[in-house]
Design a protein around this motif. Structure first.
Motif, PDB file in Angstrom:
ATOM      1  N   GLU A 148       0.909   7.602  -7.275  1.00 16.39           N
ATOM      2  CA  GLU A 148       2.253   8.369  -6.593  1.00 16.39           C
ATOM      3  C   GLU A 148       1.706   8.926  -5.134  1.00 16.39           C
ATOM      4  O   GLU A 148       2.952   9.315  -4.806  1.00 16.39           O
ATOM      5  CB  GLU A 148       2.722   9.308  -7.701  1.00 16.39           C
ATOM      6  CG  GLU A 148       2.086  10.555  -7.882  1.00 16.39           C
ATOM      7  CD  GLU A 148       0.515  10.386  -8.794  1.00 16.39           C
ATOM      8  OE1 GLU A 148       0.339   9.133  -9.151  1.00 16.39           O
ATOM      9  OE2 GLU A 148      -0.079  11.390  -9.207  1.00 16.39           O
ATOM     10  N   ASP A 162      -8.930  16.002 -13.570  1.00 15.14           N
ATOM     11  CA  ASP A 162      -7.791  16.330 -12.917  1.00 15.14           C
ATOM     12  C   ASP A 162      -6.895  17.143 -14.038  1.00 15.14           C
ATOM     13  O   ASP A 162      -6.663  18.445 -13.264  1.00 15.14           O
ATOM     14  CB  ASP A 162      -7.162  15.241 -12.079  1.00 15.14           C
ATOM     15  CG  ASP A 162      -5.691  15.405 -11.833  1.00 15.14           C
ATOM     16  OD1 ASP A 162      -5.501  16.758 -11.339  1.00 15.14           O
ATOM     17  OD2 ASP A 162      -4.940  14.600 -11.901  1.00 15.14           O
ATOM     18  N   ARG A 163      -6.233  16.586 -14.871  1.00 16.17           N
ATOM     19  CA  ARG A 163      -5.202  17.115 -15.479  1.00 16.17           C
ATOM     20  C   ARG A 163      -5.628  17.603 -16.985  1.00 16.17           C
ATOM     21  O   ARG A 163      -6.336  16.697 -17.463  1.00 16.17           O
ATOM     22  CB  ARG A 163      -4.024  16.700 -15.389  1.00 16.17           C
ATOM     23  CG  ARG A 163      -3.338  16.428 -14.279  1.00 16.17           C
ATOM     24  CD  ARG A 163      -1.966  15.595 -14.135  1.00 16.17           C
ATOM     25  NE  ARG A 163      -1.457  15.480 -13.055  1.00 16.17           N
ATOM     26  CZ  ARG A 163      -0.362  14.794 -12.701  1.00 16.17           C
ATOM     27  NH1 ARG A 163       0.342  14.440 -13.491  1.00 16.17           N
ATOM     28  NH2 ARG A 163       0.020  14.616 -11.196  1.00 16.17           N
ATOM     29  N   ASP A 223      -2.699  20.463  -1.701  1.00 16.52           N
ATOM     30  CA  ASP A 223      -3.343  19.090  -1.679  1.00 16.52           C
ATOM     31  C   ASP A 223      -4.544  19.261  -0.552  1.00 16.52           C
ATOM     32  O   ASP A 223      -5.661  18.934  -0.763  1.00 16.52           O
ATOM     33  CB  ASP A 223      -2.733  17.869  -1.671  1.00 16.52           C
ATOM     34  CG  ASP A 223      -2.251  17.403  -3.119  1.00 16.52           C
ATOM     35  OD1 ASP A 223      -2.756  18.043  -4.245  1.00 16.52           O
ATOM     36  OD2 ASP A 223      -1.369  16.339  -3.217  1.00 16.52           O
TER      37      ASP A 223
HETATM   38  O1  AHR Z   1      -2.668  16.352 -10.628  1.00 15.64           O
HETATM   39  C1  AHR Z   1      -3.025  16.399  -9.043  1.00 15.64           C
HETATM   40  C2  AHR Z   1      -1.648  16.216  -8.532  1.00 15.64           C
HETATM   41  O2  AHR Z   1      -1.176  14.794  -8.604  1.00 15.64           O
HETATM   42  C3  AHR Z   1      -1.659  16.447  -7.039  1.00 15.64           C
HETATM   43  O3  AHR Z   1      -1.424  17.546  -6.611  1.00 15.64           O
HETATM   44  C4  AHR Z   1      -0.795  15.428  -6.830  1.00 15.64           C
HETATM   45  O4  AHR Z   1      -0.558  15.102  -5.347  1.00 15.64           O
HETATM   46  C5  AHR Z   1      -0.870  14.334  -7.474  1.00 15.64           C
HETATM   47  O5  AHR Z   1      -0.243  13.234  -7.537  1.00 15.64           O
END
Ligand code: AHR
Length: 320
Positions: free
Chosen positions: A40, A117-118, A254
């Motif tokens: 994305e 990341d998440r 970012d």
């Molecule tokens: O999880 C990180 C985020 O996901 C970033 O800030 C964003 O650009 C990405 O798509």
């Protein structure tokens, strides 16, 4: 500012011991199944490259799957990794909730899961071994702190429009929370519109057009949850005959190369860093896990803030 020192939480577990998972036989390549969210943003593309490059360099057999922004595709990919009996599963969850069933399946199959990341919102933390990535709440705070300082001589009112990330995602929830935490007791700041732009340039532009149509010249500040949405919004602002970075202050997150280019062109005021370069750290965690080592439960990425004034000097050092 891209040095990747990490801060470890005090809570540690020996994941393999906990899961009872066997290390692969000597000389057998470790197989890692990785479920990526999609493509994305510029950030996500850099993250994918970092993971693929690092797997190659570490000699890890990577099974990579792109979920095209859909949780159901990530769940399918994880189930397929379980069926293929990979050694370790890693993924970056598109949204926070709804992961318990598939994570229980991975645990029952004794396959350790690493979050990159998440994070996920599950009651049972033993369903995942470690979470490596940014502190998104802090990123939201940093964005707001920059704005507070920048506008300290302005009595207000200061009208803010907000482009949120993907609905239900950890960065969208946490960045909003951190930003609001800083401005909530400062009456001159008001968020007059807030809507998702799904972390993409196209959606960022579309939603900003709607904001401009509804609020016009009342808008003083744009807070975008990522650079791609900010870059899309900049286009919308220019097309409306307004000067981005001057008539409307633009704050985003970012610090990708595209944001540095926009800052050098005077169209973006600040970008808060969120590093996608998680590949090497992930591969060393995978190797440590397979060697039976203890991993920290949380590994936080160390990051900075880049105001436009620093962009030209920092740009040559940027890796993504
Ligand atoms: O999880 C990180 C985020 O996901 C970033 O800030 C964003 O650009 C990405 O798509």
């Amino acid at each position: 500012m891209t040095n990747r020192r990490s801060v470890f939480s005090v809570v540690t577990i020996s994941a393999l011991a906990l899961l009872g998972s066997p290390a692969p036989a000597d000389n057998k390549k470790i197989t890692l199944g990785f479920s990526q969210i999609g493509a994305e943003s510029e950030w996500r593309t850099a993250n994918t490259k970092s993971i693929k490059d690092a797997a190659g360099e570490a000699g890890i057999n990577l099974k990579f799957s792109d979920a095209q922004q859909k949780q159901e595709n990530q769940i399918k990919a994880i189930r397929s990794f379980i069926a293929q009996k990979v050694d370790v599963i890693a993924f970056s969850p598109v949204v926070e909730t709804g992961w318990e069933p598939v994570l229980r399946e991975a645990k029952a199959a004794k396959i350790p899961v690493i979050l990159t990341d998440r994070s996920v919102n599950v009651k049972d933390d033993s369903l995942w071994v470690t979470f490596m990535g940014s502190d998104f709440v802090e990123e939201g705070r940093r964005a707001a702190n920059w704005l507070v300082e920048k506008t300290k001589d302005n009595a207000g009112p200061i009208n803010i429009v907000e482009l949120q990330g993907t609905v239900g995602s950890a960065p969208a929830i946490d960045r909003k929370k951190g930003f609001e935490e800083v401005i909530k007791d400062k009456a001159k700041f008001k968020i007059i519109r807030s809507q998702t732009g799904d972390f993409t340039r196209a959606k960022g532009k579309e939603v900003m057009e709607a904001f401009l149509k509804a609020e016009g010249k009342k808008i003083n500040v744009l807070f975008a949850h990522n650079d791609d949405m900010a870059i899309g919004a900049i286009q919308a602002i220019e097309e409306a005959g307004i000067k981005p970075g001057k008539d409307i202050l633009i704050v985003s997150i970012d610090a990708v190369k595209g944001a540095f280019q926009a800052m050098m062109a005077g169209k973006l005021n600040v970008s808060v860093e969120c590093s996608p370069l998680l590949g090497p750290q992930l591969m060393s965690a995978v190797k440590d896990l397979m060697a039976g080592k203890t991993l920290p439960k949380r590994i936080v990425t160390n990051e900075g803030v880049f105001p436009a004034e620093t962009a030209a000097k920092e740009f040559p050092n940027r890796k993504y």
